[in-house]
Design a protein around this motif. Structure first.
Motif, PDB file in Angstrom:
ATOM      1  N   LEU A 280      -6.774   2.975   4.421  1.00 18.24           N
ATOM      2  CA  LEU A 280      -6.963   1.739   3.551  1.00 18.24           C
ATOM      3  C   LEU A 280      -6.240   0.692   4.487  1.00 18.24           C
ATOM      4  O   LEU A 280      -6.814  -0.479   4.378  1.00 18.24           O
ATOM      5  CB  LEU A 280      -6.085   2.028   2.375  1.00 18.24           C
ATOM      6  N   VAL A 281      -5.045   0.727   5.118  1.00 20.96           N
ATOM      7  CA  VAL A 281      -4.621  -0.126   6.081  1.00 20.96           C
ATOM      8  C   VAL A 281      -5.555  -0.817   6.982  1.00 20.96           C
ATOM      9  O   VAL A 281      -5.689  -1.990   7.280  1.00 20.96           O
ATOM     10  CB  VAL A 281      -3.329   0.252   6.601  1.00 20.96           C
TER      11      VAL A 281
ATOM     12  N   PRO B  70      -7.901  -9.866   8.350  1.00 19.56           N
ATOM     13  CA  PRO B  70      -7.137  -9.945   9.502  1.00 19.56           C
ATOM     14  C   PRO B  70      -5.618 -10.381   9.415  1.00 19.56           C
ATOM     15  O   PRO B  70      -4.828 -10.145   9.970  1.00 19.56           O
ATOM     16  CB  PRO B  70      -8.178 -10.510  10.660  1.00 19.56           C
ATOM     17  N   SER B  71      -5.880 -11.574   8.875  1.00 21.26           N
ATOM     18  CA  SER B  71      -4.484 -12.278   8.478  1.00 21.26           C
ATOM     19  C   SER B  71      -3.566 -11.868   7.449  1.00 21.26           C
ATOM     20  O   SER B  71      -2.474 -12.388   7.197  1.00 21.26           O
ATOM     21  CB  SER B  71      -4.758 -13.932   8.543  1.00 21.26           C
ATOM     22  N   ALA B  72      -4.229 -10.969   6.633  1.00 18.42           N
ATOM     23  CA  ALA B  72      -3.393 -10.534   5.403  1.00 18.42           C
ATOM     24  C   ALA B  72      -2.206  -9.729   5.907  1.00 18.42           C
ATOM     25  O   ALA B  72      -2.218  -8.960   7.070  1.00 18.42           O
ATOM     26  CB  ALA B  72      -4.157  -9.467   4.518  1.00 18.42           C
ATOM     27  N   ALA B  73      -1.041  -9.918   5.239  1.00 19.46           N
ATOM     28  CA  ALA B  73       0.167  -9.100   5.512  1.00 19.46           C
ATOM     29  C   ALA B  73       0.233  -8.091   4.704  1.00 19.46           C
ATOM     30  O   ALA B  73       0.148  -8.003   3.674  1.00 19.46           O
ATOM     31  CB  ALA B  73       1.511  -9.966   5.437  1.00 19.46           C
ATOM     32  N   VAL B  74       0.182  -6.646   5.122  1.00 14.37           N
ATOM     33  CA  VAL B  74       0.236  -5.559   4.686  1.00 14.37           C
ATOM     34  C   VAL B  74       1.562  -4.741   4.843  1.00 14.37           C
ATOM     35  O   VAL B  74       2.067  -4.485   5.911  1.00 14.37           O
ATOM     36  CB  VAL B  74      -0.874  -4.599   5.119  1.00 14.37           C
TER      37      VAL B  74
ATOM     38  N   ILE C  56       1.936   0.416  11.244  1.00 15.48           N
ATOM     39  CA  ILE C  56       2.245  -0.636  11.907  1.00 15.48           C
ATOM     40  C   ILE C  56       1.491  -0.957  13.115  1.00 15.48           C
ATOM     41  O   ILE C  56       1.098  -2.090  13.348  1.00 15.48           O
ATOM     42  CB  ILE C  56       3.777  -0.775  12.303  1.00 15.48           C
ATOM     43  N   LYS C  57       1.173   0.246  13.599  1.00 13.23           N
ATOM     44  CA  LYS C  57       0.150   0.095  15.082  1.00 13.23           C
ATOM     45  C   LYS C  57      -1.326  -0.358  14.471  1.00 13.23           C
ATOM     46  O   LYS C  57      -1.917  -0.989  15.345  1.00 13.23           O
ATOM     47  CB  LYS C  57      -0.018   1.286  15.645  1.00 13.23           C
ATOM     48  N   LEU C  58      -1.448  -0.230  13.324  1.00 15.09           N
ATOM     49  CA  LEU C  58      -2.812  -0.646  12.804  1.00 15.09           C
ATOM     50  C   LEU C  58      -2.674  -2.158  12.224  1.00 15.09           C
ATOM     51  O   LEU C  58      -3.775  -2.487  11.821  1.00 15.09           O
ATOM     52  CB  LEU C  58      -3.271   0.180  11.587  1.00 15.09           C
ATOM     53  N   GLY C  59      -1.627  -2.713  12.260  1.00 18.84           N
ATOM     54  CA  GLY C  59      -1.617  -4.242  11.959  1.00 18.84           C
ATOM     55  C   GLY C  59      -0.649  -4.468  10.693  1.00 18.84           C
ATOM     56  O   GLY C  59      -0.585  -5.494  10.297  1.00 18.84           O
ATOM     57  N   ALA C  60      -0.127  -3.374   9.984  1.00 21.55           N
ATOM     58  CA  ALA C  60       0.729  -3.646   8.875  1.00 21.55           C
ATOM     59  C   ALA C  60       1.887  -4.328   9.078  1.00 21.55           C
ATOM     60  O   ALA C  60       2.610  -4.266  10.548  1.00 21.55           O
ATOM     61  CB  ALA C  60       1.367  -2.294   8.109  1.00 21.55           C
ATOM     62  N   PHE C  61       2.377  -5.301   8.400  1.00 18.56           N
ATOM     63  CA  PHE C  61       3.540  -6.344   8.637  1.00 18.56           C
ATOM     64  C   PHE C  61       4.685  -5.563   8.548  1.00 18.56           C
ATOM     65  O   PHE C  61       5.671  -5.884   9.576  1.00 18.56           O
ATOM     66  CB  PHE C  61       3.572  -7.393   7.433  1.00 18.56           C
TER      67      PHE C  61
ATOM     68  N   VAL D 280       0.712  -1.180  -0.172  1.00 18.63           N
ATOM     69  CA  VAL D 280       0.045   0.130   0.036  1.00 18.63           C
ATOM     70  C   VAL D 280       0.786   1.347   0.011  1.00 18.63           C
ATOM     71  O   VAL D 280       1.544   1.400   0.829  1.00 18.63           O
ATOM     72  CB  VAL D 280      -0.855  -0.138   1.083  1.00 18.63           C
ATOM     73  N   ASP D 281       0.760   2.067  -0.952  1.00 17.33           N
ATOM     74  CA  ASP D 281       1.255   3.260  -0.914  1.00 17.33           C
ATOM     75  C   ASP D 281       0.299   4.409  -0.119  1.00 17.33           C
ATOM     76  O   ASP D 281      -0.529   4.446  -0.261  1.00 17.33           O
ATOM     77  CB  ASP D 281       1.479   3.823  -2.485  1.00 17.33           C
ATOM     78  N   LEU D 282       1.305   4.875   0.843  1.00 18.63           N
ATOM     79  CA  LEU D 282       0.413   5.897   1.719  1.00 18.63           C
ATOM     80  C   LEU D 282      -0.029   6.886   0.993  1.00 18.63           C
ATOM     81  O   LEU D 282      -1.033   7.678   1.575  1.00 18.63           O
ATOM     82  CB  LEU D 282       1.506   6.295   2.852  1.00 18.63           C
ATOM     83  N   ARG D 283       0.599   7.341  -0.265  1.00 15.66           N
ATOM     84  CA  ARG D 283       0.084   8.486  -0.907  1.00 15.66           C
ATOM     85  C   ARG D 283      -0.746   8.088  -2.176  1.00 15.66           C
ATOM     86  O   ARG D 283      -0.129   7.980  -3.075  1.00 15.66           O
ATOM     87  CB  ARG D 283       0.956   9.326  -1.199  1.00 15.66           C
ATOM     88  N   MET D 284      -2.073   7.595  -1.840  1.00 17.56           N
ATOM     89  CA  MET D 284      -2.851   7.168  -2.917  1.00 17.56           C
ATOM     90  C   MET D 284      -4.091   8.162  -3.213  1.00 17.56           C
ATOM     91  O   MET D 284      -4.527   8.453  -2.103  1.00 17.56           O
ATOM     92  CB  MET D 284      -3.221   5.901  -2.891  1.00 17.56           C
ATOM     93  N   PRO D 285      -4.686   8.294  -4.527  1.00 15.40           N
ATOM     94  CA  PRO D 285      -5.915   8.826  -4.650  1.00 15.40           C
ATOM     95  C   PRO D 285      -6.975   8.139  -3.855  1.00 15.40           C
ATOM     96  O   PRO D 285      -6.965   6.989  -3.833  1.00 15.40           O
ATOM     97  CB  PRO D 285      -6.203   8.656  -6.100  1.00 15.40           C
TER      98      PRO D 285
END
Length: 211
Positions: free
Chosen positions: A131-132, A140-144, A160-165, A119-124
């Motif tokens: 999005l994350v 829930p088990s997806a690696a982002v 990362i705190k929201l669950g990003a890998f 995920v690009d943090l700067r997306m339209p």
């Protein structure tokens, strides 16, 4: 001409030779000359994408990814580059979906299974953080993995705190994404295996108590 510091004449000569070899169907020789041409025109991203497509047709994702690296760094949202990257990832055994906006990504996530997402943090559209958050809610088990610029490290940490890998600082190379995706998916496989084994052990323990 290259050694005589005449890059424009060298590029013209390589282009003429490459066109001739292509018309003659001498693909191996064409690719060798085309590589020299791209050396003299590193910003010719359209030509780099053409070569990447040819390498993919020859089942050579490694060389395709090398050609796409400069294209991706120059414009990570270019649709043609993203489509070629998807094909290269598929050659590496991944099933790939691409989206050029956060809204499009969410639409895909709502109707398809997601194991890994970059995920690009700067997306339209909605913010990268939103999005994350939504991806982790849906899967829930997806690696982002988030892609971030130098000035957005704090935002990446929030992801990362929201669950990003993990997060990667741009520019990010396509081979780097392949490595990170493989690492994230292997981690998920091990977690799934551990949970399955734990479940089987608990089931056997309950059966043993009953007997």
């Amino acid at each position: 001409l290259s050694k005589l510091n005449k890059p424009e004449e060298a590029a013209t000569a390589f282009r003429t030779g490459a066109d001739l070899l292509k018309r003659q169907g001498r693909v191996d020789d064409y690719l060798k000359v085309a590589e020299r041409l791209l050396f003299h025109q590193p910003d010719n991203y359209e030509f780099a994408r053409e070569l990447a497509g040819m390498y993919l047709e020859r089942q050579d994702p490694k060389h395709a990814l090398a050609k796409l690296q400069a294209c991706f760094n120059a414009d990570p949202k270019n649709i043609d580059t993203l489509q070629l990257l998807a094909r290269a990832f598929e050659r590496r055994g991944f099933q790939v979906l691409t989206a050029d906006s956060a809204d499009a990504a969410l639409a895909l996530a709502r109707r398809a299974s997601v194991d890994f997402a970059s995920v690009d943090l700067r997306m339209p559209g909605v913010s990268g953080l939103e999005l994350v958050r939504e991806l982790k809610r849906l899967h829930p088990s997806a690696a982002v993995v988030v892609l971030t610029g130098y000035g957005s490290i704090a935002t990446a940490v929030e992801a990362i705190k929201l669950g990003a890998f993990d997060y990667l600082e741009k520019p990010v190379s396509p081979p780097q994404l392949v490595v990170v995706a493989a690492r994230a998916l292997e981690r998920r496989r091990l977690i799934d295996l551990t949970q399955r084994l734990r479940s089987e052990l608990e089931s056997r323990h309950r059966i043993g108590n009953v007997i």
